[in-house]
Design an enzyme around this catalytic site. Structure first.
Site, PDB file in Angstrom:
ATOM      1  CD  GLU A 165      -2.749  -1.245   2.489  1.00 33.24           C
ATOM      2  OE1 GLU A 165      -2.798  -0.270   3.250  1.00 33.24           O
ATOM      3  OE2 GLU A 165      -3.368  -2.303   2.714  1.00 33.24           O
ATOM      4  CD  GLU A 272      -4.422  -8.076   2.288  1.00 35.64           C
ATOM      5  OE1 GLU A 272      -5.307  -7.382   2.850  1.00 35.64           O
ATOM      6  OE2 GLU A 272      -3.226  -7.736   2.268  1.00 35.64           O
TER       7      GLU A 272
HETATM    8  O1  G3I Z   1      -2.922  -7.358  19.698  1.00 35.56           O
HETATM    9  C1  G3I Z   1      -4.164  -6.892  20.207  1.00 35.56           C
HETATM   10  C2  G3I Z   1      -4.723  -7.907  21.126  1.00 35.56           C
HETATM   11  O2  G3I Z   1      -3.854  -8.061  22.214  1.00 35.56           O
HETATM   12  C3  G3I Z   1      -6.120  -7.446  21.570  1.00 35.56           C
HETATM   13  O3  G3I Z   1      -6.722  -8.492  22.281  1.00 35.56           O
HETATM   14  C4  G3I Z   1      -7.008  -7.121  20.354  1.00 35.56           C
HETATM   15  C5  G3I Z   1      -8.345  -6.558  20.784  1.00 35.56           C
HETATM   16  O4  G3I Z   1      -8.933  -5.803  19.757  1.00 35.56           O
HETATM   17  O5  G3I Z   1      -6.351  -6.178  19.562  1.00 35.56           O
HETATM   18  C6  G3I Z   1      -5.165  -6.790  19.082  1.00 35.56           C
HETATM   19  O6  G3I Z   1      -4.540  -6.279  17.981  1.00 35.56           O
HETATM   20  C7  G3I Z   1      -5.326  -6.118  16.815  1.00 35.56           C
HETATM   21  C8  G3I Z   1      -4.966  -7.174  15.777  1.00 35.56           C
HETATM   22  O7  G3I Z   1      -5.628  -6.888  14.568  1.00 35.56           O
HETATM   23  C9  G3I Z   1      -5.333  -8.584  16.204  1.00 35.56           C
HETATM   24  O8  G3I Z   1      -6.702  -8.734  16.303  1.00 35.56           O
HETATM   25  C10 G3I Z   1      -5.010  -4.740  16.322  1.00 35.56           C
HETATM   26  O9  G3I Z   1      -5.485  -3.784  17.249  1.00 35.56           O
HETATM   27  C11 G3I Z   1      -5.660  -4.524  14.970  1.00 35.56           C
HETATM   28  O10 G3I Z   1      -5.204  -3.265  14.454  1.00 35.56           O
HETATM   29  C12 G3I Z   1      -5.244  -5.631  14.035  1.00 35.56           C
HETATM   30  O11 G3I Z   1      -5.936  -5.420  12.847  1.00 35.56           O
HETATM   31  C13 G3I Z   1      -5.353  -6.033  11.695  1.00 35.56           C
HETATM   32  C14 G3I Z   1      -5.060  -4.948  10.666  1.00 35.56           C
HETATM   33  O12 G3I Z   1      -4.620  -5.541   9.452  1.00 35.56           O
HETATM   34  C15 G3I Z   1      -3.962  -4.014  11.151  1.00 35.56           C
HETATM   35  O13 G3I Z   1      -2.780  -4.726  11.316  1.00 35.56           O
HETATM   36  C16 G3I Z   1      -6.347  -7.031  11.147  1.00 35.56           C
HETATM   37  O14 G3I Z   1      -6.462  -8.121  12.065  1.00 35.56           O
HETATM   38  C17 G3I Z   1      -5.864  -7.555   9.787  1.00 35.56           C
HETATM   39  O15 G3I Z   1      -6.870  -8.348   9.215  1.00 35.56           O
HETATM   40  C18 G3I Z   1      -5.573  -6.374   8.869  1.00 35.56           C
HETATM   41  O16 G3I Z   1      -5.074  -6.876   7.637  1.00 35.56           O
HETATM   42  C19 G3I Z   1      -4.757  -5.895   6.639  1.00 35.56           C
HETATM   43  C20 G3I Z   1      -3.602  -6.427   5.829  1.00 35.56           C
HETATM   44  O17 G3I Z   1      -2.525  -6.732   6.677  1.00 35.56           O
HETATM   45  C21 G3I Z   1      -3.175  -5.433   4.743  1.00 35.56           C
HETATM   46  N1  G3I Z   1      -4.302  -5.102   3.903  1.00 35.56           N
HETATM   47  C22 G3I Z   1      -5.484  -4.624   4.598  1.00 35.56           C
HETATM   48  C23 G3I Z   1      -5.924  -5.635   5.665  1.00 35.56           C
HETATM   49  C24 G3I Z   1      -7.157  -5.150   6.372  1.00 35.56           C
HETATM   50  O18 G3I Z   1      -6.867  -3.972   7.090  1.00 35.56           O
END
Ligand code: G3I
Length: 370
Positions: A165, A272
């Site tokens: 991105e 994805e």
């Molecule tokens: O680590 C904490 C955890 O300790 C806590 O229990 C939980 C409660 O909400 O939050 C956890 O972290 C979250 C993590 O996902 C695991 O669930 C983060 O806050 C959250 O920001 C993270 O979101 C991920 C996001 O990327 C940002 O990294 C999504 O799961 C993931 O599906 C998403 O994937 C991205 C791709 O990598 C790139 N393209 C877009 C796609 C969707 O945003």
């Protein structure tokens, strides 16, 4: 029926019976997952079918993952903030467990993602005293990060999303104005691919982004990859994230997208995939109408099946240029779309429902005549 044919029919039936009798696991798994069909088998002669996972999902959803998919991607475990939380600390635990699971089950592993403007650790841009780190130091840290992570999984991770991105959605700027770009300039892309290639010359290196079905974004992505390649930078393929919906892309837009990458000589993977029940483009009439209800109605279920059917029909058609298709999350039980773009709005974008059972869309994807 001639004797030869009779013999071979007898042999085939006996072998099938024997295999079925011996393979107790398969029937237990099909009981658990509610189907004898499997995505990976249906697409064996097309491309690997992957899924993004967390370490804990391997336990809860392991049977489904093993029977349906032959490729795996860590959903968050390899992102910089998770795998490299401090300058001199790497946290390999979750990523290693996913890699080990994939190896045990003979699955391919896609690495995701070496550089992304989100999920970057704060230390990357700071000196030990908290002041802003100079460009040269940030570049050195990026090099160390990429070299260390790619080297650890050399010959295990066959493909990497190297840069994710980097291109802006704003028509007035080409690159997204994120900290990586602001501090390092566009050269960080050249370097990132070169470092990854040096660390594992056999890995297939991807530029990964979203919204390729929109002409401006698509043209920019193709331009970026072509320009990098013309400079001799090892960008081997494009990752199309494919966070789509039951309303978009249209068959026409998707086919044009697949055609444009093909004719530009850029192989692709769908990296994805999910098909949200909510529109992506809130300006469309369908969007306004659909947003009045949050329920997964029979009508939306139908639209989703039709959209998945159409998407896979086109992916099959363009299989010569597609080297993999990965779903983002496993079942509707847990999807990142439950919290995006609206926090707490449940979505149902995958092929398996919240009880891990296949949805009507699953059958449309698995059963085809072409
Ligand atoms: O680590 C904490 C955890 O300790 C806590 O229990 C939980 C409660 O909400 O939050 C956890 O972290 C979250 C993590 O996902 C695991 O669930 C983060 O806050 C959250 O920001 C993270 O979101 C991920 C996001 O990327 C940002 O990294 C999504 O799961 C993931 O599906 C998403 O994937 C991205 C791709 O990598 C790139 N393209 C877009 C796609 C969707 O945003």
């Amino acid at each position: 029926m001639c004797f030869d044919k009779l013999i071979s029919k007898f042999f085939w039936i006996s072998a099938a019976t024997l295999f079925g009798a011996c393979n107790g696991n398969n029937s237990a798994q099909s009981q658990m997952t509610g189907t004898d069909l499997s995505l990976k088998d249906a697409y064996e002669s097309f491309f690997p079918i992957g899924v993004s996972v967390s370490g804990s999902e391997l336990v809860q959803e392991g049977a489904l993952i093993k029977t349906q998919f032959n490729s795996i991607t860590p959903v968050n475990a390899m992102k910089m903030v998770n795998i490299h939380p401090e300058e001199h600390i790497y946290n390999w635990k979750e990523a290693d467990s996913i890699v080990a699971f994939a190896k045990r089950n003979e699955m391919k592993i896609r690495g995701h993602t070496l550089l992304w403007h989100r999920q970057l650790p704060d230390w990357l841009f700071r000196n030990p005293d908290g002041t802003r780190a100079p460009r040269q130091l940030v570049m050195q840290r990026l090099k160390d990060h990429i070299t260390t992570v790619v080297s650890r999984y050399k010959k295990q991770v066959y493909a990497w999303d190297v840069v994710n991105e980097a291109i802006s959605d704003n028509p007035n700027e080409f690159y997204r104005s994120d900290p990586l770009f602001q501090v390092c300039g566009e050269e960080y892309l050249d370097s990132a691919f070169a470092w990854a290639h040096t660390a594992d010359p056999e890995a297939v290196l991807f530029y990964n982004d979203y919204n390729e079905y929109k002409p401006l974004k698509r043209a920019r992505i193709i331009r970026l990859i072509t320009t990098l390649r013309n400079r001799g930078i090892p960008v081997h393929a494009a990752g199309l994230q494919a966070h789509w919906s039951i309303y978009e892309p249209s068959a026409l837009d998707l086919e044009q997208t697949l055609e444009d990458f093909r004719s530009a000589g850029i192989p692709i993977q769908i990296t994805e995939l999910d098909v949200s029940i909510f529109p992506k483009d809130p300006r469309s009439a369908a969007a306004v109408q659909a947003d009045t209800s949050r329920a997964f109605t029979a009508e939306k279920q139908k639209l989703q099946s039709a959209q998945y059917e159409q998407v896979f029909r086109l992916l099959r058609k363009y299989r010569q240029n597609i080297t993999g298709v990965t779903f983002w999350n496993i079942t509707d039980r847990r999807t990142w779309l439950d919290n995006f773009p609206v926090h707490g709005r449940k979505d149902y974008p995958l092929l398996f429902d919240s009880n891990m059972k296949p949805k009507p869309a699953f059958r449309k994807v698995c059963r085809f005549d072409d």
